[in-house]
Scaffold this motif. Structure first.
Motif, PDB file in Angstrom:
ATOM      1  N   GLN A 269       0.860  -1.228  -0.111  1.00 22.90           N
ATOM      2  CA  GLN A 269       0.039  -0.022   0.058  1.00 22.90           C
ATOM      3  C   GLN A 269       0.797   1.297  -0.140  1.00 22.90           C
ATOM      4  N   SER A 270       1.874   1.152   0.748  1.00 25.58           N
ATOM      5  CA  SER A 270       2.789   2.409   0.709  1.00 25.58           C
ATOM      6  C   SER A 270       3.276   2.713  -0.414  1.00 25.58           C
ATOM      7  N   ILE A 271       3.850   1.855  -1.242  1.00 24.90           N
ATOM      8  CA  ILE A 271       4.389   2.009  -2.263  1.00 24.90           C
ATOM      9  C   ILE A 271       3.678   2.271  -3.535  1.00 24.90           C
ATOM     10  N   LEU A 272       2.586   1.722  -3.549  1.00 27.01           N
ATOM     11  CA  LEU A 272       1.506   1.955  -4.695  1.00 27.01           C
ATOM     12  C   LEU A 272       0.939   3.227  -4.689  1.00 27.01           C
ATOM     13  N   GLU A 273       0.680   3.698  -3.210  1.00 25.56           N
ATOM     14  CA  GLU A 273       0.396   5.053  -3.048  1.00 25.56           C
ATOM     15  C   GLU A 273       1.024   6.258  -3.820  1.00 25.56           C
ATOM     16  N   PHE A 274       2.231   5.985  -3.928  1.00 23.70           N
ATOM     17  CA  PHE A 274       3.105   6.939  -4.638  1.00 23.70           C
ATOM     18  C   PHE A 274       2.643   7.062  -6.262  1.00 23.70           C
ATOM     19  N   PHE A 275       2.411   5.887  -6.696  1.00 23.79           N
ATOM     20  CA  PHE A 275       2.181   6.092  -8.288  1.00 23.79           C
ATOM     21  C   PHE A 275       0.671   6.167  -8.395  1.00 23.79           C
ATOM     22  N   MET A 276      -0.164   6.077  -7.590  1.00 24.53           N
ATOM     23  CA  MET A 276      -1.675   6.156  -7.729  1.00 24.53           C
ATOM     24  C   MET A 276      -2.230   6.661  -6.281  1.00 24.53           C
ATOM     25  N   THR A 277      -3.677   6.753  -6.552  1.00 19.63           N
ATOM     26  CA  THR A 277      -4.478   7.338  -5.393  1.00 19.63           C
ATOM     27  C   THR A 277      -4.279   6.263  -4.433  1.00 19.63           C
ATOM     28  N   GLY A 278      -4.600   6.767  -2.921  1.00 19.02           N
ATOM     29  CA  GLY A 278      -4.594   5.617  -1.770  1.00 19.02           C
ATOM     30  C   GLY A 278      -5.893   4.818  -2.078  1.00 19.02           C
ATOM     31  N   SER A 279      -7.116   5.242  -2.696  1.00 20.28           N
ATOM     32  CA  SER A 279      -7.979   4.274  -2.835  1.00 20.28           C
ATOM     33  C   SER A 279      -7.518   3.212  -3.863  1.00 20.28           C
ATOM     34  N   MET A 280      -6.912   3.578  -4.990  1.00 21.19           N
ATOM     35  CA  MET A 280      -6.640   2.749  -5.941  1.00 21.19           C
ATOM     36  C   MET A 280      -5.436   1.613  -5.373  1.00 21.19           C
ATOM     37  N   ALA A 281      -4.972   2.292  -4.478  1.00 20.03           N
ATOM     38  CA  ALA A 281      -3.728   1.397  -4.135  1.00 20.03           C
ATOM     39  C   ALA A 281      -4.393   0.426  -3.122  1.00 20.03           C
ATOM     40  N   LYS A 282      -5.515   0.691  -2.509  1.00 22.42           N
ATOM     41  CA  LYS A 282      -6.103  -0.391  -1.624  1.00 22.42           C
ATOM     42  C   LYS A 282      -6.777  -1.328  -2.516  1.00 22.42           C
ATOM     43  N   VAL A 283      -7.537  -0.865  -3.694  1.00 27.55           N
ATOM     44  CA  VAL A 283      -8.123  -1.765  -4.223  1.00 27.55           C
ATOM     45  C   VAL A 283      -7.134  -2.669  -5.050  1.00 27.55           C
ATOM     46  N   LEU A 284      -6.139  -2.345  -5.469  1.00 27.71           N
ATOM     47  CA  LEU A 284      -5.223  -3.386  -6.446  1.00 27.71           C
ATOM     48  C   LEU A 284      -4.713  -4.227  -5.167  1.00 27.71           C
ATOM     49  N   THR A 285      -4.265  -3.781  -4.170  1.00 31.25           N
ATOM     50  CA  THR A 285      -3.657  -4.496  -2.958  1.00 31.25           C
ATOM     51  C   THR A 285      -4.746  -5.732  -2.769  1.00 31.25           C
ATOM     52  N   LEU A 286      -6.206  -5.293  -2.369  1.00 31.53           N
ATOM     53  CA  LEU A 286      -7.146  -6.235  -2.339  1.00 31.53           C
ATOM     54  C   LEU A 286      -7.351  -7.421  -3.390  1.00 31.53           C
ATOM     55  N   LEU A 287      -6.933  -6.821  -4.479  1.00 26.93           N
ATOM     56  CA  LEU A 287      -7.284  -7.866  -5.480  1.00 26.93           C
ATOM     57  C   LEU A 287      -6.100  -8.850  -5.635  1.00 26.93           C
ATOM     58  N   VAL A 288      -5.081  -8.508  -5.458  1.00 23.90           N
ATOM     59  CA  VAL A 288      -3.872  -9.343  -5.264  1.00 23.90           C
ATOM     60  C   VAL A 288      -4.133 -10.185  -4.150  1.00 23.90           C
ATOM     61  N   VAL A 289      -4.671  -9.970  -2.993  1.00 19.97           N
ATOM     62  CA  VAL A 289      -4.735 -10.751  -1.748  1.00 19.97           C
ATOM     63  C   VAL A 289      -6.048 -11.744  -2.172  1.00 19.97           C
ATOM     64  N   ILE A 290      -7.127 -11.380  -2.884  1.00 26.05           N
ATOM     65  CA  ILE A 290      -8.153 -12.371  -3.234  1.00 26.05           C
ATOM     66  C   ILE A 290      -7.535 -13.390  -4.360  1.00 26.05           C
ATOM     67  N   GLY A 291      -6.661 -12.873  -5.186  1.00 23.75           N
ATOM     68  CA  GLY A 291      -5.893 -13.810  -6.150  1.00 23.75           C
ATOM     69  C   GLY A 291      -5.349 -14.823  -5.261  1.00 23.75           C
ATOM     70  N   ILE A 292      -4.516 -14.486  -4.501  1.00 22.18           N
ATOM     71  CA  ILE A 292      -3.703 -15.482  -3.570  1.00 22.18           C
ATOM     72  C   ILE A 292      -4.506 -16.544  -2.798  1.00 22.18           C
ATOM     73  N   LEU A 293      -5.556 -15.916  -2.276  1.00 23.14           N
ATOM     74  CA  LEU A 293      -6.454 -16.594  -1.348  1.00 23.14           C
ATOM     75  C   LEU A 293      -7.230 -17.612  -2.455  1.00 23.14           C
ATOM     76  N   MET A 294      -7.517 -17.511  -3.619  1.00 20.11           N
ATOM     77  CA  MET A 294      -8.120 -18.258  -4.434  1.00 20.11           C
ATOM     78  C   MET A 294      -7.163 -19.533  -4.951  1.00 20.11           C
ATOM     79  N   LEU A 295      -5.834 -19.221  -4.836  1.00 17.89           N
ATOM     80  CA  LEU A 295      -4.750 -20.436  -5.110  1.00 17.89           C
ATOM     81  C   LEU A 295      -4.624 -20.954  -3.704  1.00 17.89           C
ATOM     82  N   ARG A 296      -4.674 -20.305  -2.775  1.00 23.60           N
ATOM     83  CA  ARG A 296      -4.287 -20.912  -1.328  1.00 23.60           C
ATOM     84  C   ARG A 296      -5.422 -20.366  -0.278  1.00 23.60           C
ATOM     85  N   PRO A 297      -6.304 -20.752  -0.169  1.00 22.13           N
ATOM     86  CA  PRO A 297      -7.482 -20.477   0.560  1.00 22.13           C
ATOM     87  C   PRO A 297      -7.024 -20.673   2.007  1.00 22.13           C
TER      88      PRO A 297
END
Length: 307
Positions: A269-297
């Protein structure tokens, strides 16, 4: 990437990574408490964020008291504030478990709704006492300034302090869970409540103290939170979703997983917030977490137990 040279990207990631250490500390302290309550007890505590707020307001009151009545000792108020934040949040958690949560075990939806309602009540109480505007605790001199790592990289003393608190509490919790008799009782109750009762363990007392400890850790997180932001009645609620992400991604019953996922999510979140808005950084982080949990629930780390 966005017109940045490779060397610029490295420097930006390093600077944002250092800036994210305080966020890592708050995430970890919050997640430690939630991992104990949710991972060990299976209780979804939607009021967990409000215990952070309770710890933050306790720190503010202690700082104001020292500033008003003992200004000469103001520089030493923070250790006192941390201890009192834990005690106040622990006591409030103890009362919440005794008065409400203990009646709702094995009813996860009822527990979720009841603790969510408690969280809203606590927010209104904070608003009635301290007002809707943010309040800030004064910062002692020894927490001001920064440490120069390189000419371009500086580590804030407050960020370092928050990270040290988080790591220290992680070690203490690990020792309590895996080297102390209390931890043995907690794990016994979690794995087989009927057998734990049969061998003389007071499982009701274990539940109450475990829930209260988790809330107390959130109180310490609130005390640490005051070094990075002002406190509002809804300050803790803003961290609740991120904290659940940390616990679920790391593995609900794994302390090592909690530490690893707290660091990963905070840095992302800290690194992504430099390149995009804080909301988009949270959304992208959430999508990555969801992807990981789909592979490893089961999360990144799981405990092996006998079935």
């Amino acid at each position: 990437m966005g017109g940045y040279a490779a060397s610029d990207i490295v420097n930006i990631m390093a600077m944002q990574g250092i800036a994210g250490l305080s966020l890592f500390g708050v995430f970890l302290l919050m997640a430690l408490g939630l991992a104990i309550i949710f991972g060990q007890m299976g209780v979804i505590n939607m009021a967990h964020g409000e215990f952070l707020t309770l710890g933050a307001y306790t720190t503010f009151v202690v700082a104001s008291t020292f500033e008003l009545y003992a200004p000469g000792l103001f520089t030493y108020y923070f250790p006192v504030a941390i201890a009192l934040s834990f005690v106040v949040a622990f006591g409030a958690g103890y009362l919440l478990e005794y008065g409400l949560v203990r009646h709702l075990y094995k009813r996860p939806l009822d527990t979720l709704l009841a603790t969510w309602a408690v969280g809203l009540i606590m927010q209104q109480v904070f608003r009635s006492i301290f007002g809707g505007r943010g309040v800030s605790a004064g910062t002692p001199d020894w927490l001001r300034g920064s440490i120069e790592l390189t000419p371009m990289l500086h580590l804030s003393r407050s960020d370092l302090f928050v990270m040290c608190i988080a790591i220290t509490m992680s070690v203490i919790v690990a020792i309590m869970l895996y080297r102390a008799r209390w931890g043995m009782r907690v794990r016994s109750t979690t794995q087989d409540r009927a057998m734990a009762n049969a061998v003389g363990i007071n499982t009701d007392k274990v539940d109450r103290n475990t829930f209260a400890l988790g809330c107390g850790l959130a109180g310490i997180a609130g005390s640490a939170f005051t070094t990075i932001s002002s406190t509002t009645p809804t300050a803790g609620a803003q961290y609740l979703v991120d904290t659940f992400l940390v616990v679920v991604l790391g593995g609900a019953a794994s302390l090592l997983g909690t530490v690893a996922s707290a660091f990963s999510i905070a840095q992302a979140q800290s690194i992504l917030e430099f390149f995009m808005t804080g909301s988009m950084a949270k959304v992208l982080t959430l999508l990555v977490v969801i992807g990981i949990l789909m592979l490893r629930p089961q999360g990144l780390f799981t405990l092996k137990v006998r079935q």
